[in-house]
Design an enzyme around this catalytic site. Structure first.
Site, PDB file in Angstrom:
ATOM      1  N   SER A 269      -5.524 104.900  73.717  1.00 17.49           N
ATOM      2  CA  SER A 269      -6.703 105.278  72.997  1.00 17.49           C
ATOM      3  C   SER A 269      -6.580 106.901  72.822  1.00 17.49           C
ATOM      4  O   SER A 269      -6.094 107.280  71.800  1.00 17.49           O
ATOM      5  CB  SER A 269      -7.692 105.280  74.394  1.00 17.49           C
ATOM      6  OG  SER A 269      -9.089 105.416  73.897  1.00 17.49           O
TER       7      SER A 269
ATOM      8  N   ARG B 236     -21.644 107.392  80.894  1.00 17.51           N
ATOM      9  CA  ARG B 236     -20.613 106.569  81.218  1.00 17.51           C
ATOM     10  C   ARG B 236     -20.901 104.904  81.036  1.00 17.51           C
ATOM     11  O   ARG B 236     -20.148 104.136  80.683  1.00 17.51           O
ATOM     12  CB  ARG B 236     -19.963 106.958  82.821  1.00 17.51           C
ATOM     13  CG  ARG B 236     -19.182 105.890  83.267  1.00 17.51           C
ATOM     14  CD  ARG B 236     -17.774 105.897  82.823  1.00 17.51           C
ATOM     15  NE  ARG B 236     -16.748 105.679  83.360  1.00 17.51           N
ATOM     16  CZ  ARG B 236     -15.511 105.787  82.939  1.00 17.51           C
ATOM     17  NH1 ARG B 236     -15.154 106.204  81.404  1.00 17.51           N
ATOM     18  NH2 ARG B 236     -14.464 105.182  83.550  1.00 17.51           N
TER      19      ARG B 236
ATOM     20  N   ASP C 231      -9.965  94.295  71.276  1.00 15.70           N
ATOM     21  CA  ASP C 231     -10.540  95.657  71.457  1.00 15.70           C
ATOM     22  C   ASP C 231     -11.296  95.960  70.218  1.00 15.70           C
ATOM     23  O   ASP C 231     -10.872  95.952  68.917  1.00 15.70           O
ATOM     24  CB  ASP C 231      -9.249  96.587  71.288  1.00 15.70           C
ATOM     25  CG  ASP C 231      -9.595  98.035  71.422  1.00 15.70           C
ATOM     26  OD1 ASP C 231     -10.706  98.468  71.245  1.00 15.70           O
ATOM     27  OD2 ASP C 231      -8.492  98.788  71.386  1.00 15.70           O
TER      28      ASP C 231
ATOM     29  N   HIS D 256     -10.899  96.912  75.161  1.00 18.53           N
ATOM     30  CA  HIS D 256     -10.240  98.404  74.811  1.00 18.53           C
ATOM     31  C   HIS D 256      -9.204  98.646  76.026  1.00 18.53           C
ATOM     32  O   HIS D 256      -8.025  99.034  76.122  1.00 18.53           O
ATOM     33  CB  HIS D 256     -10.830  99.414  74.455  1.00 18.53           C
ATOM     34  CG  HIS D 256     -10.545 100.636  74.218  1.00 18.53           C
ATOM     35  ND1 HIS D 256      -9.330 101.029  73.248  1.00 18.53           N
ATOM     36  CD2 HIS D 256     -10.326 101.844  74.880  1.00 18.53           C
ATOM     37  CE1 HIS D 256      -9.049 102.088  73.232  1.00 18.53           C
ATOM     38  NE2 HIS D 256      -9.643 102.723  74.269  1.00 18.53           N
ATOM     39  N   ASP D 257      -9.972  98.254  77.087  1.00 22.58           N
ATOM     40  CA  ASP D 257      -9.244  98.592  78.659  1.00 22.58           C
ATOM     41  C   ASP D 257      -7.830  97.845  78.918  1.00 22.58           C
ATOM     42  O   ASP D 257      -7.130  98.254  79.871  1.00 22.58           O
ATOM     43  CB  ASP D 257     -10.099  98.306  79.685  1.00 22.58           C
ATOM     44  CG  ASP D 257     -11.145  99.615  80.200  1.00 22.58           C
ATOM     45  OD1 ASP D 257     -10.557 100.701  79.570  1.00 22.58           O
ATOM     46  OD2 ASP D 257     -11.791  99.326  80.903  1.00 22.58           O
TER      47      ASP D 257
END
Lengths: 406, 406
Positions: free
Chosen positions: A174, A244, A340, A373-374
């Protein structure tokens, strides 16, 4: 399935504890710190100099005699230097213990691993919560805006400080991957190999848009006070929690949210017909928002997202990404994940095409994963295998013994 | 490229005007209103009765002698009854003038088109900004939570009021499409044909998550005041603007944001290294947030998103979606868009599979578009053609003359 206790309609009020925490971390982090004083300023892309720079970092493993076994690990937006050590703020394991540690792919019994808190961060490196030496007060918005290149230049100063001339590898996912690309472009002679994961050579319009939502959420909170909340002993925790929550959705895939929560209700058979956290996914998101505000400085969130927005490696090289890597001898291994959507495979392909066009040494893998993405932070068997293989090959080519014992 | 003037770092302060506006619209809308008084309450899914129901609506065209040419158009989350008429609040054209009007696919020279503000809305139908007859004050959170089925039941009361027994068609996109599906499930004998566009038979975990972010943004604004802001003469406009910004990203595709804005800067050659709206996409989003708060009631945003979250047509029919349509004689035309990631084609396929399993008459088209979810509101040649063809065929099968003149 984890069940979260908090079920009120609104995010819980935090005390001023996180503001004080941010202040304390900024000035006295529980990590080694390289301090560069008044006479060794960092020249920033914004056109100003930043003096009294300090960079907090962690190291894992030991340098060999030739100091040729160093790997720099770069963290993502809300990460920190605790890649493979207990995080003193959260009490949780390091953020990349899936890959970094004894016997792991980034093997701390073989390599000397360095991870620094980024410039603009809030875990001990100079950032908006740090004390401005000119005023004795926290910088707030008086901190100049920094870029990914500024972060990398600060890391280069740290490597000089640590006596590391050339890195065996620089690795990260990232925003960490952006730093990897910037390292390869800015300091090709110092980077033997590079492992950019789930990243892009520039931030997309959609990604800038999501960051802007997060910043507006922070700045819309009356407790932000134009960025001067630390001096006032308050913190815009509600706004940061909303930021967040929005961001967290982008780190997961539609499929992973469906698999993890679906439409399941929170400890109930029937909906409440109200605005409590009825669905498990709501409770999960609120928990993400609330725990984040305990560990992250709101102004840092503005600065670090802004650095990502500004990242456009091609623009810095006449609009041609390949120009960033011309003549590079660095070995690249580019990795993306199928699900992602924040940094889709298309972004990695653009990097690979540019590296091919520049004649660089590059391998590329798109890993099949539904984790979004994680995925770069999670146990992904193929990522483990690729990282191990790539580093082993790079280490041998760089002249290191095949194993630590060999 | 439109250029937006607003460039400050934070969203502009609005006056209390939008709060007063919401109050005025709720009690005295500039539309016809069907009022159902105390003796004709609506029984809600939440288990309570809502009396003094009022539904604001617009009609376009004229009913024929048999009253067999009526088409009900259902609006999406932030839409209203002004599908094909100048919106009195924004001064802009109706939200579906691409499809509804004289000579258009939903031809107001041929059909009698009805569009009602949804229950829970803020353009004249009963919603949280309406006056609670028990207290004389705005409902706020004392308004019971409503569902898509409640909205549809209220529309059925409106049709009775207008003397329409059976609809030639019920049509809508997004939340409008949810109402279409609910109409077909609840009142199959009153729906000759149904056109659900860019929708799903249930709200996904990811979509619930995005809605929850929006609600938390509203409720985190201190001016929300537990939902009692209207009585206090304030409005949580900052929170609502953030909610709208986040939602707006989900209505577009990555590609459409890229095509429209890319990484272009706002009237500048160089970045400002600050937190102003440097990128055009930031300025655009801020504009979306700021204009939304002038026309929408924050509590309505909570209620209408909640109705979407609760929508799960299969769950209401023993977990089997096909059961919702068993024995239905309604003709269905299901439409999705390739780049819609909020209601992806997969959601439409699930509807089509259920309709097939129930033996219903159904056609399905996935339209190739890069415009994302918002495509249903835009000029899409194929959507125009499909709507025209489907309605023309349905009208003939329903016994209407081939054209108005015929």
């Amino acid at each position: 399935m984890t069940s979260f206790v908090q079920q009120d309609a609104t995010l819980q009020d935090a005390t001023g504890a996180s503001a004080l925490q941010a202040r304390r971390e900024a000035d006295d982090p529980r990590s080694p710190v390289a301090r560069f004083g008044a006479r060794n300023p960092l020249k920033l892309d914004a056109g100003v100099e930043l003096s009294h720079l300090q960079i907090a970092y962690q190291t894992y493993g030991e340098p060999n005699a030739a100091r040729s076994n160093a790997i720099l690990v770069c963290h993502a937006l809300t990460g920190d230097q605790h890649a493979a050590s207990l995080n003193p703020v959260t009490g949780k394991p390091g953020w990349w213990e899936t890959l970094v540690g004894p016997g792991k792919p980034i093997d701390t019994e073989r390599f000397y691993v360095i991870c620094a808190n980024v410039l603009g961060g809030c875990m001990g490196s100079t950032g908006p919560a740090s004390t401005n030496p000119l005023t004795g007060q926290p910088y707030g918005l008086d901190m100049p805006v920094v870029t990914i290149r500024d972060m990398v230049n600060a890391q280069a100063m740290l490597l000089d400080h640590l006596g590391i001339d050339k890195l065996l590898c620089v690795a990260g996912g990232s925003m960490g991957g952006m730093q990897v690309l910037q390292w390869a472009a800015s300091y090709p002679e110092r980077v033997f190999s590079a492992l950019p994961i789930a990243t892009g050579a520039r931030h997309s319009a959609q990604n800038i848009a999501f960051h802007e939502v997060g910043r507006q959420a922070v700045m819309a909170d009356p407790d932000w006070r134009g960025g001067r909340y630390l001096a006032d002993g308050v913190t815009p925790h509600r706004g940061l929690a909303v930021a967040r929550m929005a961001a967290h959705i982008t780190y997961m895939s539609d499929q992973s949210l469906h698999n993890k929560f679906g439409r399941r209700l929170q400890n109930r058979e029937m909906p409440t017909f109200g605005f409590d956290a009825d669905f498990q996914v709501e409770s999960y998101l609120r928990h993400q928002g609330e725990s984040f505000v305990q560990r992250f400085d709101p102004n840092s969130y503005l600065y670090v997202t802004r650095a990502m927005d500004y990242f456009d490696l091609a623009a810095d090289h006449g609009g041609v990404l390949a120009n960033a890597f011309r003549g590079s001898k660095t070995r690249f291994c580019v990795v993306s994940f199928t699900s992602d959507w924040l940094f889709p495979t298309e972004d990695s392909r653009a990097i690979v095409h540019a590296l091919n066009a520049s004649g660089a040494n590059v391998s590329f893998t798109e890993i099949d994963s539904d984790k979004g993405h994680d995925a770069f932070l999670l146990h992904e068997r193929e990522l483990t295998a690729i990282t191990r293989g790539f580093l082993d090959s790079a280490a041998r080519a760089f002249g290191l013994p095949a194993t630590r014992q060999a």
